[in-house]
Design an enzyme around this catalytic site. Structure first.
Site, PDB file in Angstrom:
ATOM      1  N   GLY A   1       1.156  -1.355  -0.257  1.00  0.00           N
ATOM      2  CA  GLY A   1       0.315  -0.156  -0.163  1.00  0.00           C
ATOM      3  C   GLY A   1       0.899   0.967   0.190  1.00  0.00           C
TER       4      GLY A   1
ATOM      5  N   HIS B   1       1.135  13.212  -9.167  1.00  0.00           N
ATOM      6  CA  HIS B   1      -0.026  12.650  -9.721  1.00  0.00           C
ATOM      7  C   HIS B   1      -0.096  11.139  -8.749  1.00  0.00           C
ATOM      8  CE1 HIS B   1      -2.924  10.445 -12.738  1.00  0.00           C
ATOM      9  NE2 HIS B   1      -2.165   9.359 -12.533  1.00  0.00           N
ATOM     10  N   GLU B   2       1.135  10.595  -9.037  1.00  0.00           N
ATOM     11  CA  GLU B   2       0.965   9.309  -8.741  1.00  0.00           C
ATOM     12  C   GLU B   2       1.080   9.140  -6.707  1.00  0.00           C
ATOM     13  OE1 GLU B   2       1.465   6.314 -10.387  1.00  0.00           O
ATOM     14  OE2 GLU B   2       1.377   7.460 -11.978  1.00  0.00           O
TER      15      GLU B   2
ATOM     16  N   HIS C   1      -2.661   9.128  -5.933  1.00  0.00           N
ATOM     17  CA  HIS C   1      -3.044   7.366  -6.011  1.00  0.00           C
ATOM     18  C   HIS C   1      -2.389   6.513  -4.784  1.00  0.00           C
ATOM     19  CE1 HIS C   1      -4.260   6.864 -10.163  1.00  0.00           C
ATOM     20  NE2 HIS C   1      -3.408   7.357 -10.827  1.00  0.00           N
TER      21      HIS C   1
ATOM     22  N   HIS D   1      -8.338   8.582 -11.014  1.00  0.00           N
ATOM     23  CA  HIS D   1      -8.573   9.227 -11.775  1.00  0.00           C
ATOM     24  C   HIS D   1      -9.427  10.150 -11.842  1.00  0.00           C
ATOM     25  CE1 HIS D   1      -4.642   6.523 -13.898  1.00  0.00           C
ATOM     26  NE2 HIS D   1      -4.796   7.461 -13.335  1.00  0.00           N
TER      27      HIS D   1
HETATM   28  C1  0D3 Z   1       0.035   7.074 -17.289  1.00  0.00           C
HETATM   29  O1  0D3 Z   1       1.348   6.909 -16.976  1.00  0.00           O
HETATM   30  C2  0D3 Z   1      -0.328   7.634 -15.210  1.00  0.00           C
HETATM   31  C3  0D3 Z   1       0.843   8.077 -14.724  1.00  0.00           C
HETATM   32  C4  0D3 Z   1       0.550   9.603 -14.738  1.00  0.00           C
HETATM   33  C5  0D3 Z   1      -0.795  10.102 -15.633  1.00  0.00           C
HETATM   34  C6  0D3 Z   1      -1.264  11.770 -15.704  1.00  0.00           C
HETATM   35  C7  0D3 Z   1      -0.061  12.498 -14.985  1.00  0.00           C
HETATM   36  C8  0D3 Z   1       0.814  11.853 -14.215  1.00  0.00           C
HETATM   37  C9  0D3 Z   1       1.411  10.810 -14.645  1.00  0.00           C
HETATM   38  C10 0D3 Z   1      -0.094   5.773 -14.713  1.00  0.00           C
HETATM   39  S1  0D3 Z   1      -0.755   6.072 -13.158  1.00  0.00           S
HETATM   40  N1  0D3 Z   1      -0.387   8.171 -17.888  1.00  0.00           N
HETATM   41  C11 0D3 Z   1      -0.070   6.901 -19.083  1.00  0.00           C
HETATM   42  C12 0D3 Z   1       0.605   8.091 -19.898  1.00  0.00           C
HETATM   43  O2  0D3 Z   1       0.090   9.642 -19.946  1.00  0.00           O
HETATM   44  C13 0D3 Z   1      -1.088   6.610 -19.666  1.00  0.00           C
HETATM   45  N2  0D3 Z   1       1.426   8.171 -20.074  1.00  0.00           N
HETATM   46  C14 0D3 Z   1       2.230   9.273 -21.298  1.00  0.00           C
HETATM   47  C15 0D3 Z   1       1.048   9.536 -21.891  1.00  0.00           C
HETATM   48  O3  0D3 Z   1       0.465   9.438 -23.158  1.00  0.00           O
HETATM   49  N3  0D3 Z   1       1.316  10.950 -22.882  1.00  0.00           N
HETATM   50 ZN    ZN Z   2      -2.559   7.687 -12.492  1.00  0.00          ZN
END
Ligand code: 0D3
Ligand code: ZN
Ligand code: ZN
Length: 481
Positions: free
Chosen positions: A194, A220-221, A224, A230
């Site tokens: 966790g 962002h992480e 979570h 989201h």
């Molecule tokens: C992720 O990797 C999220 C992490 C994220 C999302 C939004 C802001 C910061 C971090 C997984 S929890 N999302 C993928 C992403 O955004 C789908 N990849 C790069 C992209 O598509 N531009």
């Molecule tokens: Zn995310």
């Protein structure tokens, strides 16, 4: 060792893939090979041996492991490499954490302590360790600025939030996918896994707009890791896809802040020496001292929101709590609204951008520090009986567009849009607003909840469910420790 907890978080997936029949086809050699790799990677604690092993016990072990995996993903427990099982194994998995779905299982996960430790067990070669430390700390501070949690970095042992940079398979059920695609993921709050947060080492981690900006992704992480799912709002930090935005002076966007404050509450702003602390000697010289806002016995005369700040009235003064956590200021009522000495009841009617202040048997409408023309008026002009000498409390309820006016043990309902009192009132507070007591001496609305004070205590009330949620001390709003 982390398996059991990953199970909890990845249960999300179950709903998504539970449906449908289980067509069984005989798996190819390649499928079997991939399945073995998959199981040894993610279910290795169970022990995996080749399914074509001539030892019966090993075969059992493979089937057992497969059943474990199937159970984990909510598949039919066939112990066979059926097509649904293969499909799940090949599915690219993104962040595990979707509180909305997770919530179906387990309620809203949160940390039940106020100090959260974190440890970075594996750094990235893309940046200096110092920059990584500083960036992680800055991303966590976005949250600790607005909720009453503190984060503490440790460098050995097990922390609540274990952070690492690692590519591809890295010991949980969600291997990373190389450069691009999923950038990182985190487990929702809980024991063991966790809170743990993993960054895909195959990204180019930066502090700029190139590659993946570590500050934004970490922010962002950690959302979570604190229990946020989201968001649909494209300007929210918790929007599912990464997009670079300027990071200087970055503050948690409203949507995310409200989400995380709904779970953890609001950090009390630290005391700021106010610009206007000295009570000005009024025309009638002898002035009361400023009441002790931190007293556990603190009672309010009235409370109202006004243009995003909360105003707490007491005797000749009001405290203003500024929404952007800039601290609390105190000021004499009369020096802000000349002619008003004390306030018995107050409410904001945002639609007209005005606040109504009651004093004895009359009331004013004000906008900022301007008293609107035509006031004061008598409470009988409001539709209250002329016998009412004093209104105890008033609050505007946005979802009904009604203002509730409390006088002794009863309350009235005023239809703001219609500009008239509702029929059927007054009603007894104790009967019709169950759970808030017999009397109300101050009432206000904040972020969808109503607060009814009586003496030093107040009840947080959810109007849509007509339900009293909890009791607070009035001084909970007063930034005391
Ligand atoms: C992720 O990797 C999220 C992490 C994220 C999302 C939004 C802001 C910061 C971090 C997984 S929890 N999302 C993928 C992403 O955004 C789908 N990849 C790069 C992209 O598509 N531009
Ligand atoms: Zn995310
Ligand atoms: Zn991971």
């Amino acid at each position: 060792m982390e398996g059991a907890l990953a199970v909890k978080s990845v249960m999300i997936v179950v709903i998504l893939i539970r449906c449908g029949a289980v067509p069984t086809i005989s798996p190819s050699r390649e499928d079997v090979f991939k399945a073995r790799k998959y199981l040894s990677e993610f279910f290795s604690e169970v022990g995996v041996t080749a399914p074509d092993s001539k030892f019966r016990s090993s075969l059992d072990s493979f089937e057992d492991t497969l059943r474990k995996m199937q159970e984990f993903f909510g598949l039919e427990l066939t112990g066979q490499l059926d097509s649904n099982t293969l499909e799940v194994m090949s599915r690219p998995r993104c962040g595990f954490t979707d509180v909305k779905r997770y919530g179906y299982f387990d309620g809203r996960p949160r940390w039940d302590k106020t100090e959260i430790t974190y440890r970075i067990t594996q750094y990235t070669p893309d940046m200096s360790r110092r920059d990584v430390d500083a960036t992680i700390a800055k991303a966590l501070k976005l949250y600790s600025d607005v909720i009453p949690l503190d984060f503490k970095q440790i460098r050995r042992g097990t922390a609540d939030v274990m952070i690492m940079f690692k590519g591809q398979a890295h010991g949980d059920f969600a291997p990373f996918d190389g450069n691009g695609g999923v950038l990182a993921h985190a487990f929702s709050p809980g024991e063991g896994n966790g809170g743990n947060t993993h960054f895909d080492e195959d990204e180019d981690w930066t502090l700029t707009s190139a590659g993946a900006n570590l500050f934004l992704v970490a922010a962002h992480e950690f959302g979570h890791a604190l229990g946020l799912s989201h968001a649909q709002e494209p300007t929210a930090l918790m929007y599912p896809t990464y997009q670079y935005v300027a990071t200087e002076g970055y503050k948690l966007p409203d949507d995310d802040r409200q989400g995380v404050q709904a779970t953890y509450g609001v950090r009390q702003p630290s005391v700021k020496p106010t610009g206007t602390p000295k009570p000005q000697p009024g025309p009638t010289a002898a002035s009361e001292p400023v009441p002790d806002r931190c007293s556990r016995r603190l009672a309010f005369d009235a409370v109202a929101s006004m243009q995003g700040s909360l105003y707490f009235f007491k005797h000749e003064y009001f405290w203003k709590r500024i929404s952007s956590w800039e601290g609390i200021t105190v000021q004499k009522i009369q020096s802000f609204w000349p002619g008003i000495k004390h306030v018995d009841a107050a409410y904001e009617y945002k639609k007209s951008n005005m606040t109504v202040l009651f004093e004895d048997n009359h009331y004013w409408a004000v906008r900022g520090n301007t008293v609107l023309p035509g006031y004061p008026k008598l409470v009988s002009d409001f539709g209250l009986p002329p016998s009412v000498a004093k209104v105890d409390a008033a609050v505007f309820v946005p979802i009904t567009s009604r203002t509730l006016l409390f006088v002794k043990g009863k309350y009235w309902s005023y239809n703001e849009r219609g500009g008239r009192m509702d029929p059927g009132f007054p009603k007894l507070i104790r009967r019709s607003l169950k759970g808030i007591g017999r009397r109300v001496d101050a009432a206000f609305e904040n972020r969808g909840y109503l607060y009814f004070s009586n003496g030093a205590r107040q009840i947080e009330y959810h109007y849509p469910r007509r339900k009293a949620l909890r009791t607070l001390l009035n001084n909970a709003w007063m930034d005391c420790n």
